[in-house]
Design a protein around this motif. Structure first.
Motif, short mmCIF file in Angstrom:
data_model
loop_
_atom_site.label_atom_id
_atom_site.label_comp_id
_atom_site.label_asym_id
_atom_site.label_seq_id
_atom_site.Cartn_x
_atom_site.Cartn_y
_atom_site.Cartn_z
N GLU A 1 -49.03 59.10 96.88
CA GLU A 1 -47.86 58.37 96.40
C GLU A 1 -47.52 58.90 95.01
O GLU A 1 -48.39 58.99 94.16
N LEU A 2 -46.24 59.25 94.81
CA LEU A 2 -45.79 59.79 93.54
C LEU A 2 -44.57 59.02 93.07
O LEU A 2 -43.77 58.56 93.87
N SER A 3 -44.44 58.89 91.75
CA SER A 3 -43.23 58.35 91.15
C SER A 3 -42.70 59.39 90.17
O SER A 3 -43.40 60.33 89.82
N GLY A 4 -41.46 59.23 89.75
CA GLY A 4 -40.85 60.21 88.85
C GLY A 4 -40.35 61.44 89.57
O GLY A 4 -40.22 62.51 88.99
N ILE A 5 -40.05 61.29 90.87
CA ILE A 5 -39.58 62.42 91.67
C ILE A 5 -38.05 62.47 91.63
O ILE A 5 -37.38 61.47 91.87
N LYS A 6 -37.54 63.64 91.31
CA LYS A 6 -36.10 63.84 91.22
C LYS A 6 -35.52 64.39 92.52
O LYS A 6 -34.42 64.04 92.93
N ASP A 7 -36.27 65.27 93.19
CA ASP A 7 -35.76 65.92 94.40
C ASP A 7 -36.92 66.51 95.18
O ASP A 7 -37.97 66.79 94.62
N VAL B 1 -46.37 60.66 100.86
CA VAL B 1 -46.71 61.71 101.81
C VAL B 1 -48.00 61.33 102.52
O VAL B 1 -48.95 60.84 101.87
N SER B 2 -48.06 61.55 103.83
CA SER B 2 -49.30 61.33 104.57
C SER B 2 -49.68 62.62 105.28
O SER B 2 -48.85 63.51 105.47
N GLY B 3 -50.93 62.72 105.66
CA GLY B 3 -51.46 63.90 106.32
C GLY B 3 -52.77 64.27 105.65
O GLY B 3 -53.36 63.47 104.92
N LEU C 1 -53.68 59.31 94.90
CA LEU C 1 -54.19 59.94 96.11
C LEU C 1 -55.26 59.04 96.71
O LEU C 1 -56.22 58.66 96.04
N GLU C 2 -55.08 58.70 97.98
CA GLU C 2 -56.02 57.81 98.66
C GLU C 2 -56.67 58.55 99.82
O GLU C 2 -56.00 58.95 100.78
N ASN C 3 -57.99 58.75 99.72
CA ASN C 3 -58.78 59.38 100.77
C ASN C 3 -58.24 60.72 101.26
O ASN C 3 -58.42 61.08 102.42
#
Length: 90
Positions: free
Chosen positions: A21-27, A66-68, A14-16
């Motif tokens: 950013e995530l890894s290990g995502i299946k769906d 993801v951004s926002g 998580l940046e600011n």
């Protein structure tokens, strides 16, 4: 989840509170500007915030960006309900 996927490394960066950013995502089960629900190798993850946008989703590599404005994220070992009937009968 299958055994091979369960061994996939899961990371979260998580940046600011603006870029996740995530890894290990299946769906990714569902998403809108306020909430994203995804399945990871460590359980379901719910991301809450505002003006959320899926910048990258690569299910082959398991990467999600993801951004926002990220307000919160939490894990659940219980699978996310898919659709109306799952929610009614759970």
């Amino acid at each position: 989840m299958n055994e091979e996927f369960d061994r996939v490394k899961h990371t979260l960066k998580l940046e600011n509170r603006e870029i996740l950013e995530l890894s290990g995502i299946k769906d990714v089960e569902a998403f809108n500007e306020d909430e994203i629900t995804a399945t990871s190798s460590m359980g379901d993850i719910i991301i809450k915030g505002s003006s959320l946008h899926v910048d990258e989703l690569n299910l082959e590599t398991g990467n999600l960006r993801v951004s926002g404005k990220i307000g919160a994220f939490m894990y659940s070992d219980k699978p996310a309900g898919k659709g109306f009937w799952n929610k009614v009968f759970s």
